[in-house]
Design an enzyme around this catalytic site. Structure first.
Site, PDB file in Angstrom:
ATOM      1  N   CYS A 220       0.833  -1.217   0.000  1.00  0.00           N
ATOM      2  CA  CYS A 220       0.000   0.000   0.000  1.00  0.00           C
ATOM      3  C   CYS A 220       0.861   1.258   0.000  1.00  0.00           C
ATOM      4  O   CYS A 220       0.465   2.287  -0.553  1.00  0.00           O
ATOM      5  CB  CYS A 220      -0.965  -0.006   1.167  1.00  0.00           C
ATOM      6  SG  CYS A 220      -0.608  -1.222   2.411  1.00  0.00           S
TER       7      CYS A 220
ATOM      8  N   ASN B  97      -8.363  -2.878   0.252  1.00  0.00           N
ATOM      9  CA  ASN B  97      -7.058  -3.535   0.300  1.00  0.00           C
ATOM     10  C   ASN B  97      -6.772  -4.439  -0.898  1.00  0.00           C
ATOM     11  O   ASN B  97      -5.823  -5.214  -0.890  1.00  0.00           O
ATOM     12  CB  ASN B  97      -6.908  -4.330   1.603  1.00  0.00           C
ATOM     13  CG  ASN B  97      -7.298  -3.497   2.807  1.00  0.00           C
ATOM     14  OD1 ASN B  97      -8.299  -3.763   3.458  1.00  0.00           O
ATOM     15  ND2 ASN B  97      -6.529  -2.456   3.067  1.00  0.00           N
ATOM     16  N   VAL B 104      -3.005  -7.919  -3.494  1.00  0.00           N
ATOM     17  CA  VAL B 104      -3.577  -7.950  -2.155  1.00  0.00           C
ATOM     18  C   VAL B 104      -2.657  -7.212  -1.201  1.00  0.00           C
ATOM     19  O   VAL B 104      -1.444  -7.436  -1.220  1.00  0.00           O
ATOM     20  CB  VAL B 104      -3.715  -9.413  -1.664  1.00  0.00           C
ATOM     21  CG1 VAL B 104      -4.406  -9.457  -0.311  1.00  0.00           C
ATOM     22  CG2 VAL B 104      -4.460 -10.257  -2.685  1.00  0.00           C
ATOM     23  N   CYS B 105      -3.218  -6.324  -0.385  1.00  0.00           N
ATOM     24  CA  CYS B 105      -2.389  -5.669   0.628  1.00  0.00           C
ATOM     25  C   CYS B 105      -2.572  -6.379   1.951  1.00  0.00           C
ATOM     26  O   CYS B 105      -3.509  -6.116   2.690  1.00  0.00           O
ATOM     27  CB  CYS B 105      -2.759  -4.195   0.766  1.00  0.00           C
ATOM     28  SG  CYS B 105      -1.599  -3.349   1.851  1.00  0.00           S
ATOM     29  N   LEU B 106      -1.697  -7.341   2.204  1.00  0.00           N
ATOM     30  CA  LEU B 106      -1.731  -8.062   3.471  1.00  0.00           C
ATOM     31  C   LEU B 106      -0.274  -8.156   3.919  1.00  0.00           C
ATOM     32  O   LEU B 106       0.558  -8.709   3.209  1.00  0.00           O
ATOM     33  CB  LEU B 106      -2.353  -9.459   3.260  1.00  0.00           C
ATOM     34  CG  LEU B 106      -2.504 -10.318   4.509  1.00  0.00           C
ATOM     35  CD1 LEU B 106      -3.479  -9.682   5.488  1.00  0.00           C
ATOM     36  CD2 LEU B 106      -2.998 -11.719   4.139  1.00  0.00           C
TER      37      LEU B 106
END
Lengths: 437, 178
Positions: A220, B97, B104-106
């Site tokens: 992100c 996310n 995927v933002c994990l």
């Protein structure tokens, strides 16, 4: 240590056609001609040890890069005369500052071949056999021919592969199958060298959790709030490349690909007013290049070769088993014994010989496993190589392997076949070696 | 040459011969066969003899994504568990996310991955994203902004896009059709 060593006799008029320089091994012979206070009982001074080192011992060097060049030169000068070297890379201009066996004219040539030729020309009497390719191209018979293996690698994956290969090579019936593995590694001013006796001492896989994780930025941050030039480069390679090129794979060795990434990353950097995106940094980030320091390579290679020499000659006790060097703040070094991990997936776990009746089904074998007091496992899952035999979970794999339960063991597994068993009650795995009776 | 063999007891030696299975393969076998997935998660193997590539379907039974079927592709390479599995979201989903390419933002899939983590940790982490979308680590900035500004409006957007509706010119995939 201050030991007075007499000066070597002057090299009087050695003709260049002579296969060896006179007194080439003068200093090495000081160590080999007589036992020292800490030599091994098995040490046989003089001709026996010299002839082993110079006529019989076959050593494999994996990697002909920063460490490899140093290792090859050291081994040749120490008196190893049958050296093999594997490297899959070609010479890049950026290698020339520290990989001293290469010259500008060699750029683009295979490292292994050029290094081998250089050593043979410079140190007469030494035979270096190069292989330009991957370590994975070679089979067990190839690795079996060596007495010692030294690694100067830059990849975790290649180290795991050679470590697992040498552990698997060990045949309890054959002492020759145990190949000492000496592994060197450097990262900037830090480095380490270690001695691995496959199946006896802690292996590379045992220490995998000691590794620093590769630097990765939160996705992100890359996507929304880049602050560093590295964030822009990661954005270009992780998010933009797949978006624009769909299924085309990025090749970090292709200068055109790097140029594309550099262009895209620069544009983003400008947008976010970030400075410092360069072509070199782009290449460095996507190839995960850590600046190599020539002197660190020299120190680590020296330690590795020293260990190879001590193991080959028994002239002195070898390293037990891990030495690290930290040169970032002054010089600090530390030696310790890394312990074997009982749940190591490569050298840990246990192997059991099992005699299987001709009529046994897979279900019967599983029953036998769960009823066996010695092992006491619940819900075992079995596989042969990469092929599942019976999996307890997940549901689809249980279903697809369930028909195997009724099959005869010998229909699925050959005599001497090795079955990998996992179960939650096992620390890691159990290997079954089957014999049919 | 040093006589290493004498260091080794023979009975011990006989017990240590190992098979040719890669460490990654064994670890995946262990991870998979010890999976205890809740009814909201299911794995599908296109080729049951290839355990390194599969699909995970998450069907949340609560939260704003309740009832949708979300497929994730898992690709595990031979450097597992040194490297995390590569996970992508297959349908196009409106979620703070997840981006439109399926990234995927994990944290445990990238910067916080450790070899002690396993496939269960990743799967549970993915399910959590549907229960608690996190607007502070956005990958789809607009969705994150919507969630931060007005939770109810965001929920309505989720419901609409899950049916295959469009939002600001982007058409999302219907995650109800099964």
């Amino acid at each position: 240590m201050s030991v007075a060593v007499e000066a070597p006799p002057a090299a009087n008029g050695a003709s260049s056609s002579s296969p060896q320089y006179p007194d080439q091994y003068y200093y090495v012979d000081q160590i080999l001609d007589r036992p020292g206070p800490r030599t091994d009982e098995a040490f046989s001074a003089g001709d026996p040890v010299k002839s082993f080192l110079r006529e019989q011992c076959k050593i494999l060097v994996i990697g002909a890069g920063g460490l490899g060049c140093e290792i090859l030169a050291n081994l040749a000068l120490m008196g190893f005369k049958d050296i093999h070297v594997i490297d899959m890379d070609t010479i890049d201009i950026s290698n020339l500052n520290r990989q001293f066996l290469f010259r500008p004219k060699d750029v683009g040539q295979p490292k292994a071949t050029v290094a081998a030729e250089f050593i043979m020309k410079r140190v007469p009497g030494v035979k270096v056999t190069p292989y330009y390719g991957k370590i994975q191209d070679k089979d067990d018979d190839y690795y079996m021919q060596f007495n010692i293996v030294i690694c100067g690698l830059d990849s975790v994956e290649a180290r795991r592969w050679i470590n697992a290969t040498l552990v698997n090579l060990v045949d309890p019936e054959n002492p020759e199958s145990l190949k000492p593995l000496i592994d060197g590694g450097t990262e900037g001013f830090k480095g380490q060298s270690r001695v691995i006796f496959p199946t006896i001492s802690s292996c590379y896989e045992c220490s995998l959790d000691m590794l620093n994780k590769p630097t990765a930025f939160p996705i992100c941050t890359i996507a929304n709030t880049p602050r560093l030039p590295e964030h822009c480069i990661e954005w270009a390679s992780v998010l933009e490349w797949p978006k624009v090129h769909a299924d085309k794979k990025m090749d970090t060795d292709d200068p055109e690909h790097i140029s594309w990434l550099y262009k895209v990353a620069s544009k983003r950097a400008k947008e976010f007013k970030i400075e410092g995106v360069t072509w070199q940094l782009t290449q460095g980030v996507v190839k995960n290049i850590i600046p190599a320091i020539a002197s660190t390579n020299a120190i680590i290679a020296a330690s590795c070769c020293n260990e190879a020499f001590k193991i080959a000659t028994t002239a002195a006790p070898f390293l037990n088993n891990y030495w690290m060097l930290i040169g970032t703040d002054g010089v600090y070094s530390y030696t310790f014994e890394h312990e074997k991990k009982s749940d190591c997936p490569v050298c840990g776990g246990e192997t059991m010989d099992v005699e299987v009746g001709k009529g046994w089904t897979i279900e019967r074998l599983i029953e036998w496993l769960t009823e066996n007091q010695k092992i006491q496992i619940k819900k075992p899952s079995l596989s042969l190589g990469t092929k599942p035999i019976y999996f307890q979970a997940p549901p689809q794999l249980e279903e697809s392997t369930r028909p195997n339960l009724e099959k005869k063991v010998h229909e699925l597994i050959p005599e001497g076949g090795e079955v990998t068993v996992t179960a939650s009650t096992l620390p890691f795995t159990l290997t079954l070696r089957l014999a049919f009776v | 040459m040093i006589k290493i063999w004498s260091m080794k007891k023979t009975e011990e030696a006989a017990a240590k011969k190992k098979p040719k299975t890669s460490a990654a393969q064994i670890r995946v076998q262990k991870d998979l066969t010890e999976l205890e997935l809740p009814s909201t998660m299911k794995t599908t193997f296109a080729d049951p003899s290839d355990i390194l590539n599969f699909t995970l379907t998450i069907t949340p039974d609560e939260g704003m994504y309740k009832g949708g079927c979300f497929d994730f592709s898992f690709a595990i390479n031979t450097n597992y568990p040194h490297e995390p599995p590569k996970v992508k979201c297959i349908p196009k989903v409106y979620h703070p996310n997840l981006d439109l390419e399926g990234n995927v933002c994990l944290n445990i899939l990238r910067e916080d991955w450790k070899p002690v983590l396993n496939l269960t940790s990743v799967m549970v982490g993915l399910q959590y994203l549907f229960l608690e979308p996190n607007p502070d680590d956005p990958l789809n900035k607009e969705a994150a902004e919507d969630l931060r500004r007005d939770r109810d409006a965001f929920t309505q957007n989720v419901t609409r896009t899950m049916k295959g509706g469009s939002l600001r010119g982007t058409t999302f995939d219907n995650v109800f059709k099964r």
